[in-house]
Scaffold this active site. Structure first.
Site, PDB file in Angstrom:
ATOM      1  N   TYR A 172       0.840  -1.115   0.092  1.00 32.69           N
ATOM      2  CA  TYR A 172       0.046  -0.092   0.425  1.00 32.69           C
ATOM      3  C   TYR A 172       0.644   0.956   0.247  1.00 32.69           C
ATOM      4  CZ  TYR A 172      -4.582  -2.188   1.092  1.00 32.69           C
ATOM      5  OH  TYR A 172      -5.405  -3.025  -0.139  1.00 32.69           O
ATOM      6  N   TYR A 203     -15.326  -3.977   1.838  1.00 37.31           N
ATOM      7  CA  TYR A 203     -13.858  -4.622   1.806  1.00 37.31           C
ATOM      8  C   TYR A 203     -13.631  -5.913   2.518  1.00 37.31           C
ATOM      9  CZ  TYR A 203      -8.853  -4.725   2.659  1.00 37.31           C
ATOM     10  OH  TYR A 203      -7.034  -5.027   2.035  1.00 37.31           O
ATOM     11  N   ASP A 211     -17.804 -11.792   7.925  1.00 36.49           N
ATOM     12  CA  ASP A 211     -16.615 -11.213   8.067  1.00 36.49           C
ATOM     13  C   ASP A 211     -15.742 -10.031   8.835  1.00 36.49           C
ATOM     14  OD1 ASP A 211     -13.794 -10.371   7.288  1.00 36.49           O
ATOM     15  OD2 ASP A 211     -14.244  -9.769   5.693  1.00 36.49           O
ATOM     16  N   LYS A 225      -6.301 -11.433  11.648  1.00 34.39           N
ATOM     17  CA  LYS A 225      -6.000 -10.611  12.488  1.00 34.39           C
ATOM     18  C   LYS A 225      -5.787 -10.301  13.775  1.00 34.39           C
ATOM     19  CE  LYS A 225      -7.036  -6.584   9.540  1.00 34.39           C
ATOM     20  NZ  LYS A 225      -8.155  -6.101   8.236  1.00 34.39           N
TER      21      LYS A 225
HETATM   22  C1  LIG Z   1      -7.801  -6.484   6.954  1.00 31.46           C
HETATM   23  C2  LIG Z   1      -9.856  -7.486   6.282  1.00 31.46           C
HETATM   24  C3  LIG Z   1      -9.529  -8.878   5.251  1.00 31.46           C
HETATM   25  C4  LIG Z   1      -8.438  -9.206   4.906  1.00 31.46           C
HETATM   26  O1  LIG Z   1      -7.514  -9.405   5.672  1.00 31.46           O
HETATM   27  P1  LIG Z   1      -5.528 -10.093   5.010  1.00 31.46           P
HETATM   28  O2  LIG Z   1      -5.633 -10.471   6.229  1.00 31.46           O
HETATM   29  O3  LIG Z   1      -5.231  -8.594   5.863  1.00 31.46           O
HETATM   30  O4  LIG Z   1      -5.707 -10.484   4.096  1.00 31.46           O
HETATM   31  C5  LIG Z   1     -10.734  -9.070   5.379  1.00 31.46           C
HETATM   32  N1  LIG Z   1     -11.980  -7.889   5.931  1.00 31.46           N
HETATM   33  C6  LIG Z   1     -11.884  -7.410   6.823  1.00 31.46           C
HETATM   34  C7  LIG Z   1     -13.121  -6.888   6.820  1.00 31.46           C
HETATM   35  C8  LIG Z   1     -10.316  -6.765   7.023  1.00 31.46           C
HETATM   36  O5  LIG Z   1     -10.823  -5.702   8.010  1.00 31.46           O
END
Ligand SMILES: *Cc1c(COP(=O)(O)O)cnc(C)c1O
Length: 432
Positions: free
Chosen positions: A21, A148, A250, A279
């Site tokens: 990024y 996202y 998600d 995360k």
């Molecule tokens: C950061 C994020 C992703 C992607 O995760 P990465 O580990 O960076 O590939 C997917 N969904 C959400 C909601 C996110 O915030």
């Protein structure tokens, strides 16, 4: 490893590393970090900075938490990695059991991967294959405006079209896009945007061709830290369920307490069929992705016929060291006053964040430990404000990374009230 002079390795970074990024012409030099502790990063030049964004939303309890660091060291010396097809091990098994216990009911099976994007790919692929195996193929995905879900192709396709996805536009599968259900001012009566969202969902759902609805529950992260209401999400899930559509929560960002409950999905009475985690799952120490699925979905794949297999996996699937870190992070939840720490952050935002926002005529919104302020006429991600504010905040000892001109705080739970107040003082100065 013999220590190398930091001036030396910083030069090597500049010579050899292509950062994520990052427009490397505008930002050729990166900031060297020597070590982390709690809510702070210690830079190579001797400065100490408050990590107000949890190092891209991953650091959960704090940097270098001793309990997690210890668990990692022990696991690495014991079993560092093993093939996960046909083989298994204690950390992954215990972790799977614990996560099935603490995630919303009905999510009974755990599929491991490496990061948030892969967890999303897995959920999308499972959904599509489920309908094939069911003998009633459905291929369309419902996703939100401003969503996202990651940077791999499937995750990009589900994500909103943006500067991130523009070069790949022609190669992304199309999804059915739902307008974002922006809450009204009073947040109790239904807004026009919420009504439009539900009506669009109902219309699309009734076509019978939608395989799955993927959404970031209650907080859309990279799309601008947008908050939506649990009442609306619950109605949306009811509509989806009524039409047999699989729901994919998600929770890559929202998991593990960020929004004030363990999972954002805990606020809705109706539960998703699939959930993605990453995360904060390892406390922010190591990569790990996870897709949880319902038994009904899992059982559709069971067969004597090997064609009906979920043919997906990554080399490091279920890595024992990552699993040990995740278990240690859950132990921190059990044995340390994590919910009190979260409450401290929530209160500090409520008191100081809203005051600073009001003072500067900005809109303010908050969900749990995440606080957001922005100008009413805010522009997109590429606003020059993000780099300018980020650099100025850093000079004053705070790591911020505004999304365009949207400023947010998403701090690790080790943050004290003073840390948060200090961050707001810096934001106050930036806005002057
Ligand atoms: C950061 C994020 C992703 C992607 O995760 P990465 O580990 O960076 O590939 C997917 N969904 C959400 C909601 C996110 O915030």
């Amino acid at each position: 490893m013999t220590p190398i002079n930091s001036q030396e390795w910083l030069k090597w970074d500049e010579a050899y590393i292509w950062h994520p990024y990052t427009q490397m012409q505008l930002v050729p030099r990166s900031i060297g970090v020597e070590r982390g502790e709690g809510a702070y990063l210690y830079l190579q030049d001797g400065r100490r900075i408050f990590d107000a964004i949890s190092s891209w939303w991953v650091t959960l309890h704090g940097h270098a938490h001793p309990r997690i660091a210890h668990a990692i060291a022990q696991q690495a010396a014991h079993l560092e990695q093993v093939i996960f097809a046909g083989f298994t091990h204690e950390p992954a098994s215990v972790l799977a059991k614990k996560l099935v216990e603490i995630t919303p009911r009905g999510l009974d099976k755990v599929f491991f991967s490496d990061n948030g994007s892969t967890a999303v790919e897995v959920a999308l692929k499972m959904s599509i294959q489920f309908w094939k195996l069911n003998g009633t193929p459905r291929t369309k995905i419902l996703a939100l405006e401003h969503a996202y879900h990651g940077d791999t192709f499937g995750a990009m396709a589900a994500s909103a079209r943006s500067p991130f996805t523009a070069p790949f536009e022609d190669m992304l599968f199309s999804v059915v896009r739902l307008p974002f259900p922006e809450p009204g001012e009073d947040r109790t009566t239904i807004s026009d945007a919420e009504r439009l969202f539900l009506a669009t969902l109902e219309r699309e759902a009734s076509t019978g061709s939608i395989a799955a609805f993927i959404y970031e529950p209650l907080l859309l992260g990279a799309g601008g830290m947008l908050v939506w209401r649990p009442e609306i999400l619950e109605q949306a899930m009811n509509i989806a369920k009524a039409h047999g559509i699989l729901t994919i929560a998600d929770e890559v960002l929202t998991g593990f307490g960020r929004t004030g409950t363990m999972f954002a999905s805990d606020r809705m009475a109706i539960k998703p069929d699939l959930m993605t985690l990453s995360k904060g799952i390892t406390g922010g120490f190591l990569p790990m992705g996870m897709t949880l699925a319902s038994s009904a979905l899992f059982e559709r794949f069971l067969s004597e016929d090997r064609h009906r297999t979920f043919f997906h996996g990554h080399s490091y699937t279920g890595n024992p060291i990552s699993a040990a870190a995740a278990l240690a992070s859950l132990e921190v939840f059990e044995e340390e006053p994590v919910w009190e720490r979260i409450e401290t952050i929530v209160k500090a935002h409520e008191t100081f964040g809203s005051t600073i926002a009001r003072k500067h005529g900005l809109t303010y919104r908050q969900i749990g430990t995440v606080a957001v302020m922005e100008r009413r006429d805010h522009t997109g991600y590429l606003s020059t404000k993000s780099l300018e504010w980020g650099a100025k905040a850093l000079e004053r000892g705070i790591l911020l990374r505004p999304l365009g001109d949207t400023i947010y705080l998403l701090p690790p739970y080790a943050s004290t009230e003073e840390d948060i107040v200090g961050a707001y003082e810096v934001i106050d100065a930036l806005l002057e």
